[in-house]
Design an enzyme around this catalytic site. Structure first.
Site, short mmCIF file in Angstrom:
data_model
loop_
_atom_site.label_atom_id
_atom_site.label_comp_id
_atom_site.label_asym_id
_atom_site.label_seq_id
_atom_site.Cartn_x
_atom_site.Cartn_y
_atom_site.Cartn_z
N TYR A 91 0.00 -7.84 16.87
CA TYR A 91 -0.58 -6.98 15.76
C TYR A 91 -1.84 -5.95 16.19
O TYR A 91 -1.52 -5.06 16.07
CB TYR A 91 -0.83 -7.82 14.60
CG TYR A 91 -1.29 -7.01 13.39
CD1 TYR A 91 -0.21 -6.18 12.58
CD2 TYR A 91 -2.33 -6.73 12.68
CE1 TYR A 91 -0.46 -5.61 11.51
CE2 TYR A 91 -2.75 -6.07 11.68
CZ TYR A 91 -1.68 -5.65 10.71
OH TYR A 91 -2.01 -4.90 9.78
N MET A 102 0.88 -1.22 0.00
CA MET A 102 0.04 0.09 -0.03
C MET A 102 0.76 1.19 0.06
O MET A 102 0.40 2.49 -0.56
CB MET A 102 -0.92 -0.08 1.16
CG MET A 102 -2.18 -0.74 0.95
SD MET A 102 -3.23 -0.45 2.40
CE MET A 102 -2.99 -2.06 2.95
P1 NAP Z 1 3.75 -4.51 3.18
O1 NAP Z 1 3.49 -4.81 1.72
O2 NAP Z 1 4.36 -5.67 4.14
O3 NAP Z 1 4.49 -3.13 3.38
C1 NAP Z 1 5.02 -2.63 4.43
C2 NAP Z 1 6.37 -2.09 4.34
O4 NAP Z 1 6.75 -1.46 5.50
C3 NAP Z 1 7.23 -3.14 3.94
O5 NAP Z 1 8.06 -2.60 2.79
C4 NAP Z 1 7.78 -3.56 5.11
O6 NAP Z 1 9.39 -4.11 4.92
C5 NAP Z 1 8.03 -2.00 5.73
N1 NAP Z 1 8.74 -1.97 7.02
C6 NAP Z 1 8.74 -2.93 8.04
N2 NAP Z 1 9.30 -2.38 9.05
C7 NAP Z 1 9.65 -1.40 8.74
C8 NAP Z 1 10.47 -0.46 9.51
N3 NAP Z 1 10.79 -0.70 10.79
N4 NAP Z 1 10.82 0.95 9.08
C9 NAP Z 1 10.33 1.14 7.69
N5 NAP Z 1 9.66 0.23 6.98
C10 NAP Z 1 9.37 -0.90 7.44
O7 NAP Z 1 2.25 -4.38 3.93
P2 NAP Z 1 0.75 -3.68 3.48
O8 NAP Z 1 -0.19 -4.77 3.42
O9 NAP Z 1 1.08 -2.45 2.37
O10 NAP Z 1 0.68 -2.67 4.64
C11 NAP Z 1 0.79 -1.25 4.92
C12 NAP Z 1 0.17 -0.72 6.10
O11 NAP Z 1 -1.16 -1.14 6.28
C13 NAP Z 1 0.74 -1.66 7.36
O12 NAP Z 1 0.79 -0.74 8.61
C14 NAP Z 1 -0.25 -2.75 7.80
O13 NAP Z 1 -0.25 -3.00 9.07
C15 NAP Z 1 -1.63 -2.10 7.37
N6 NAP Z 1 -2.68 -2.91 7.09
C16 NAP Z 1 -2.72 -3.98 5.92
C17 NAP Z 1 -3.77 -4.55 5.51
C18 NAP Z 1 -3.75 -5.45 4.35
O14 NAP Z 1 -4.99 -5.99 4.09
N7 NAP Z 1 -2.74 -5.53 3.63
C19 NAP Z 1 -4.92 -4.44 6.38
C20 NAP Z 1 -4.69 -3.41 7.61
C21 NAP Z 1 -3.80 -2.97 7.70
P3 NAP Z 1 9.59 -5.65 5.39
O15 NAP Z 1 8.84 -6.52 4.23
O16 NAP Z 1 10.99 -5.50 5.80
O17 NAP Z 1 8.68 -5.87 6.44
#
Ligand code: NAP
Length: 253
Positions: A153, A18
């Site tokens: 989480y 995202m």
């Molecule tokens: P994603 O594809 O895993 O992207 C998250 C990014 O944040 C990854 O590149 C990750 O790198 C990076 N990250 C992890 N630890 C970090 C740190 N210490 N400093 C800086 N960057 C860091 O996840 P996403 O689904 O796009 O999620 C984005 C946000 O939406 C998150 O906060 C997640 O909890 C929230 N969310 C997602 C969903 C869903 O359905 N996908 C639902 C609810 C909420 P690594 O790969 O190294 O960890």
């Protein structure tokens, strides 16, 4: 003219999922964007497809105060100001309470909750200098509901709601608005890792019972985030915005 024309944004976790979608959408809406991540190769690849006059990638671990200071300085020195922060970076660690190591529980809180708090703390000066701003904190549907195996989480995502409301109370006097966004079921690498813990039939059955019976696309979250970042949401602060296809609106969740 885009709804973010003239604004400068800092977006965390922008190398994939995202966050990457937010970066591209913000640029399309006219913002100048500094974005960070710990995945430097992925971040550089995203930046390589964008005009360096409007988007810059920086290495940015959201648990590091020094990285926050450097990222904010990059925004101000490169683009002249900072108006928007999207606290998007996050991790999802599975593990039942009985099985999870305390270090893993602390790591979830450190990145998801402390990282968000540190981000807000780090931008107050620059946003006050810009005479206001908008902070969008990415929580989750797990900020409203718990789930087996997701205590770490969920705790971190509930915490973001408390941080958001308190920050809105503290920062309104500086013209800074603070809201949280609660996605659910969005197709990203993180969601795929979650799906890996669920068998195909269970996932298909669950999706078919949603009011909007499909996964969400990252851009459907980016549009909401851009609205909250923009002046169009000028009377919204301390609020929580779901983007989950109706997932937690009924009794089934
Ligand atoms: P994603 O594809 O895993 O992207 C998250 C990014 O944040 C990854 O590149 C990750 O790198 C990076 N990250 C992890 N630890 C970090 C740190 N210490 N400093 C800086 N960057 C860091 O996840 P996403 O689904 O796009 O999620 C984005 C946000 O939406 C998150 O906060 C997640 O909890 C929230 N969310 C997602 C969903 C869903 O359905 N996908 C639902 C609810 C909420 P690594 O790969 O190294 O960890």
């Amino acid at each position: 003219m885009g709804r973010l024309a003239g604004k400068v944004a800092l977006i965390t976790g922008g190398a994939r999922g995202m966050g990457k979608s937010h970066v591209r959408h913000f640029v399309a809406e006219g913002a100048k964007v500094v974005f960070g991540d710990v995945l430097d190769d992925w971040g550089a690849a995203v930046a390589g497809k964008l005009d360096p006059d409007v988007a810059r990638y920086v290495h940015h671990d959201v648990t590091s105060e020094a990285d926050w200071t450097a990222a904010v300085a990059t925004a101000v020195e490169t683009f002249g100001r900072l108006d928007i922060l999207v606290n998007n970076a996050g991790i999802l660690q599975h593990g039942k309470i009985a099985d999870m190591a305390v270090e893993d529980f602390r790591r979830s809180l450190d990145i998801n909750a402390v990282g968000t708090w540190l981000g807000i703390k780090s931008v107050i000066g620059a946003m006050t200098a810009a005479e206001g701003g908008s902070i969008v904190n990415i929580s989750s549907i797990e900020g409203f509901a718990g789930a087996a195996g997701l205590a770490a989480y969920s705790a971190s995502k509930f915490a973001i709601r408390g941080i958001t409301r308190s920050a809105a109370q503290e920062l309104g006097q500086f013209g800074i608005r603070v809201n949280s966004v609660h996605p659910g079921g969005i197709l990203t690498p993180m969601a795929m890792s979650m799906a890996g813990n669920v068998d195909q039939d269970t996932a298909t059955n669950f999706l078919s019972r949603l009011p909007i019976p499909r996964f969400g696309e990252p851009i459907e979250v980016s549009r909401l985030v851009a609205f909250l970042a923009s002046d169009e949401s000028s009377y919204c602060t301390g609020s929580e915005f779901l983007v989950d296809g109706g997932m937690i609106s009924g009794p089934g969740y």
